[in-house]
Scaffold this motif. Structure first.
Motif, PDB file in Angstrom:
ATOM      1  N   PHE A   7       1.545  10.166  -0.927  1.00 46.37           N
ATOM      2  CA  PHE A   7       0.345   9.424  -1.288  1.00 46.37           C
ATOM      3  C   PHE A   7      -0.171   9.743  -2.692  1.00 46.37           C
ATOM      4  N   THR A   8       0.433  10.688  -3.379  1.00 48.68           N
ATOM      5  CA  THR A   8      -0.083  11.158  -4.665  1.00 48.68           C
ATOM      6  C   THR A   8       0.135  10.134  -5.773  1.00 48.68           C
ATOM      7  N   GLU A   9      -0.904   9.953  -6.596  1.00 45.90           N
ATOM      8  CA  GLU A   9      -0.807   9.079  -7.765  1.00 45.90           C
ATOM      9  C   GLU A   9      -1.587   9.732  -8.910  1.00 45.90           C
ATOM     10  N   ASN A  10      -0.883  10.144  -9.960  1.00 44.48           N
ATOM     11  CA  ASN A  10      -1.541  10.823 -11.066  1.00 44.48           C
ATOM     12  C   ASN A  10      -1.333  10.139 -12.412  1.00 44.48           C
ATOM     13  N   ARG A  11      -0.793   8.925 -12.445  1.00 40.20           N
ATOM     14  CA  ARG A  11      -0.650   8.217 -13.710  1.00 40.20           C
ATOM     15  C   ARG A  11      -2.028   7.732 -14.167  1.00 40.20           C
ATOM     16  N   PRO A  12      -2.507   8.191 -15.329  1.00 40.18           N
ATOM     17  CA  PRO A  12      -3.862   7.839 -15.769  1.00 40.18           C
ATOM     18  C   PRO A  12      -4.107   6.340 -15.828  1.00 40.18           C
ATOM     19  N   GLU A  13      -3.113   5.545 -16.264  1.00 33.97           N
ATOM     20  CA  GLU A  13      -3.351   4.114 -16.392  1.00 33.97           C
ATOM     21  C   GLU A  13      -3.578   3.451 -15.036  1.00 33.97           C
ATOM     22  N   VAL A  14      -2.908   3.952 -13.990  1.00 32.65           N
ATOM     23  CA  VAL A  14      -3.101   3.411 -12.641  1.00 32.65           C
ATOM     24  C   VAL A  14      -4.477   3.806 -12.120  1.00 32.65           C
ATOM     25  N   LEU A  15      -4.858   5.045 -12.367  1.00 33.74           N
ATOM     26  CA  LEU A  15      -6.156   5.529 -11.901  1.00 33.74           C
ATOM     27  C   LEU A  15      -7.291   4.843 -12.653  1.00 33.74           C
ATOM     28  N   HIS A  16      -7.109   4.615 -13.942  1.00 29.17           N
ATOM     29  CA  HIS A  16      -8.120   3.887 -14.709  1.00 29.17           C
ATOM     30  C   HIS A  16      -8.291   2.464 -14.173  1.00 29.17           C
ATOM     31  N   ASP A  17      -7.185   1.834 -13.785  1.00 29.76           N
ATOM     32  CA  ASP A  17      -7.281   0.473 -13.239  1.00 29.76           C
ATOM     33  C   ASP A  17      -8.116   0.447 -11.969  1.00 29.76           C
ATOM     34  N   LEU A  18      -7.958   1.461 -11.108  1.00 29.18           N
ATOM     35  CA  LEU A  18      -8.775   1.488  -9.890  1.00 29.18           C
ATOM     36  C   LEU A  18     -10.249   1.671 -10.245  1.00 29.18           C
ATOM     37  N   ILE A  19     -10.543   2.534 -11.220  1.00 30.04           N
ATOM     38  CA  ILE A  19     -11.934   2.726 -11.632  1.00 30.04           C
ATOM     39  C   ILE A  19     -12.520   1.416 -12.157  1.00 30.04           C
ATOM     40  N   ARG A  20     -11.739   0.682 -12.949  1.00 26.15           N
ATOM     41  CA  ARG A  20     -12.244  -0.584 -13.503  1.00 26.15           C
ATOM     42  C   ARG A  20     -12.515  -1.613 -12.403  1.00 26.15           C
ATOM     43  N   LEU A  75     -18.167  16.231 -10.529  1.00 26.27           N
ATOM     44  CA  LEU A  75     -17.117  15.454  -9.875  1.00 26.27           C
ATOM     45  C   LEU A  75     -17.610  14.030  -9.684  1.00 26.27           C
ATOM     46  N   ILE A  76     -16.735  13.068  -9.988  1.00 27.06           N
ATOM     47  CA  ILE A  76     -17.036  11.670  -9.708  1.00 27.06           C
ATOM     48  C   ILE A  76     -15.934  11.133  -8.812  1.00 27.06           C
ATOM     49  N   ALA A  77     -16.309  10.574  -7.663  1.00 30.10           N
ATOM     50  CA  ALA A  77     -15.345  10.056  -6.691  1.00 30.10           C
ATOM     51  C   ALA A  77     -15.445   8.539  -6.630  1.00 30.10           C
ATOM     52  N   PHE A  78     -14.307   7.883  -6.832  1.00 25.35           N
ATOM     53  CA  PHE A  78     -14.212   6.433  -6.747  1.00 25.35           C
ATOM     54  C   PHE A  78     -13.349   6.065  -5.544  1.00 25.35           C
ATOM     55  N   THR A  79     -13.745   5.024  -4.824  1.00 21.63           N
ATOM     56  CA  THR A  79     -12.987   4.573  -3.662  1.00 21.63           C
ATOM     57  C   THR A  79     -12.599   3.118  -3.842  1.00 21.63           C
ATOM     58  N   GLY A  80     -11.312   2.822  -3.613  1.00 23.95           N
ATOM     59  CA  GLY A  80     -10.801   1.465  -3.707  1.00 23.95           C
ATOM     60  C   GLY A  80     -10.696   0.815  -2.344  1.00 23.95           C
ATOM     61  N   PRO A  81      -9.770  -0.112  -2.164  1.00 22.52           N
ATOM     62  CA  PRO A  81      -9.601  -0.769  -0.865  1.00 22.52           C
ATOM     63  C   PRO A  81      -9.349   0.246   0.246  1.00 22.52           C
ATOM     64  N   HIS A 109     -10.436  10.880  -8.036  1.00 27.00           N
ATOM     65  CA  HIS A 109     -11.418  11.917  -8.313  1.00 27.00           C
ATOM     66  C   HIS A 109     -11.304  12.338  -9.773  1.00 27.00           C
ATOM     67  N   VAL A 110     -12.451  12.489 -10.423  1.00 26.66           N
ATOM     68  CA  VAL A 110     -12.518  12.840 -11.840  1.00 26.66           C
ATOM     69  C   VAL A 110     -13.430  14.044 -12.017  1.00 26.66           C
ATOM     70  N   TRP A 111     -13.004  14.972 -12.880  1.00 25.30           N
ATOM     71  CA  TRP A 111     -13.819  16.137 -13.200  1.00 25.30           C
ATOM     72  C   TRP A 111     -14.055  16.197 -14.708  1.00 25.30           C
ATOM     73  N   GLY A 112     -15.222  16.731 -15.097  1.00 30.17           N
ATOM     74  CA  GLY A 112     -15.499  16.928 -16.514  1.00 30.17           C
ATOM     75  C   GLY A 112     -16.896  17.473 -16.718  1.00 30.17           C
ATOM     76  N   GLU A 170      -7.209  12.810 -10.651  1.00 32.75           N
ATOM     77  CA  GLU A 170      -6.134  12.687  -9.663  1.00 32.75           C
ATOM     78  C   GLU A 170      -6.459  11.556  -8.693  1.00 32.75           C
ATOM     79  N   GLY A 171      -5.418  10.990  -8.125  1.00 33.63           N
ATOM     80  CA  GLY A 171      -5.610   9.868  -7.222  1.00 33.63           C
ATOM     81  C   GLY A 171      -4.765   9.987  -5.973  1.00 33.63           C
ATOM     82  N   LYS A 172      -5.202   9.261  -4.970  1.00 33.63           N
ATOM     83  CA  LYS A 172      -4.490   9.232  -3.693  1.00 33.63           C
ATOM     84  C   LYS A 172      -4.504   7.803  -3.180  1.00 33.63           C
ATOM     85  N   PHE A 173      -3.307   7.266  -2.924  1.00 33.30           N
ATOM     86  CA  PHE A 173      -3.167   5.927  -2.365  1.00 33.30           C
ATOM     87  C   PHE A 173      -2.467   6.074  -1.017  1.00 33.30           C
ATOM     88  N   LYS A 174      -3.268   6.224   0.031  1.00 35.05           N
ATOM     89  CA  LYS A 174      -2.726   6.390   1.388  1.00 35.05           C
ATOM     90  C   LYS A 174      -2.527   5.000   1.968  1.00 35.05           C
TER      91      LYS A 174
END
Length: 214
Positions: A7-20, A75-81, A109-112, A170-174
């Motif tokens: 379920f792991t997804e760590n490509r920034p461009e994919v994670l940015h797309d979910l945030i958008r 921490l900022i948590a974003f949830t998609g479908p 999930h984003v940290w900063g 970091e992202g998770k697509f279960k």
């Protein structure tokens, strides 16, 4: 975030797309006031910093803004479908019955380290960008300039900005990737049968699980 390899997804461009596509993030910090959480919409600026930068705003009256001035991390948590998956959709149910329900979801999930911003020009650019991100594509898009300038200035004085250079993401697509292909097909068919409200989740299960088109 618990991260099974499937379920792991760590490509920034994919994670940015979910945030958008799902910009409402749960902002969580822990400081002298204890744990605080607020749901606010964020924009992600991909070209700024190693992993990008998040920007949003809070009501000036919200004590979370002052709390963020004194913390080194948040921490900022974003949830998609997301949605419930019934075992009735699995072929395996008819074969041996050794199946249980689960929940499919996409999360980032984003940290900063947050920076609280009071600058009026910065805030004006932010609300303009945020408005444009949501109004684009509408038949009659609204722009900040459509409101009286003195009214906009008064509204800007009532907010503070939050800027978070992303230190870690970091992202998770279960999406049923751990199930045999016949079960994945059953999940996609079952979700689509539920109607338009489940189509986004069905499309993600199909894409992440390499389910062939019907």
């Amino acid at each position: 975030m618990y991260q099974p390899a499937a379920f792991t997804e760590n490509r920034p461009e994919v994670l940015h797309d979910l945030i958008r596509s799902h910009p409402l993030g749960l902002l969580v910090s822990a400081g002298s006031q204890g744990l605080i959480a607020d749901a606010i919409p964020f924009l992600v600026y991909a070209g700024e910093g190693e992993f990008g930068t998040l920007r949003g705003h809070l009501a000036r009256a919200n004590p979370h803004g002052e709390a963020l001035r004194d913390v080194d991390d948040c921490l900022i948590a974003f949830t998609g479908p997301q949605g419930y998956i019934t075992p009735s959709w699995y072929v395996a149910k008819a074969e041996h019955g050794k199946v249980v329900p689960t929940w499919n979801y996409a999360a980032v999930h984003v940290w900063g380290k947050p920076r609280v911003i009071d600058d009026a020009a910065w805030l004006r650019r932010l609300v303009g960008d945020l408005t444009q991100s949501q109004e684009q594509g509408r038949a009659a898009p609204w722009a900040v300039e459509d409101a009286p300038e003195d009214y906009v200035n008064g509204m800007l004085r009532a907010i503070v900005g939050v800027e978070i250079p992303i230190r870690r993401i970091e992202g998770k697509f279960k999406m049923s990737q751990n199930r045999p292909m016949p079960d994945r097909v059953g999940v996609v068919d079952g979700l689509r049968a539920q109607g338009p409200q489940s189509e986004a989740l069905a499309a993600l299960v199909a894409r992440r699980g390499d389910v062939p088109a019907a």
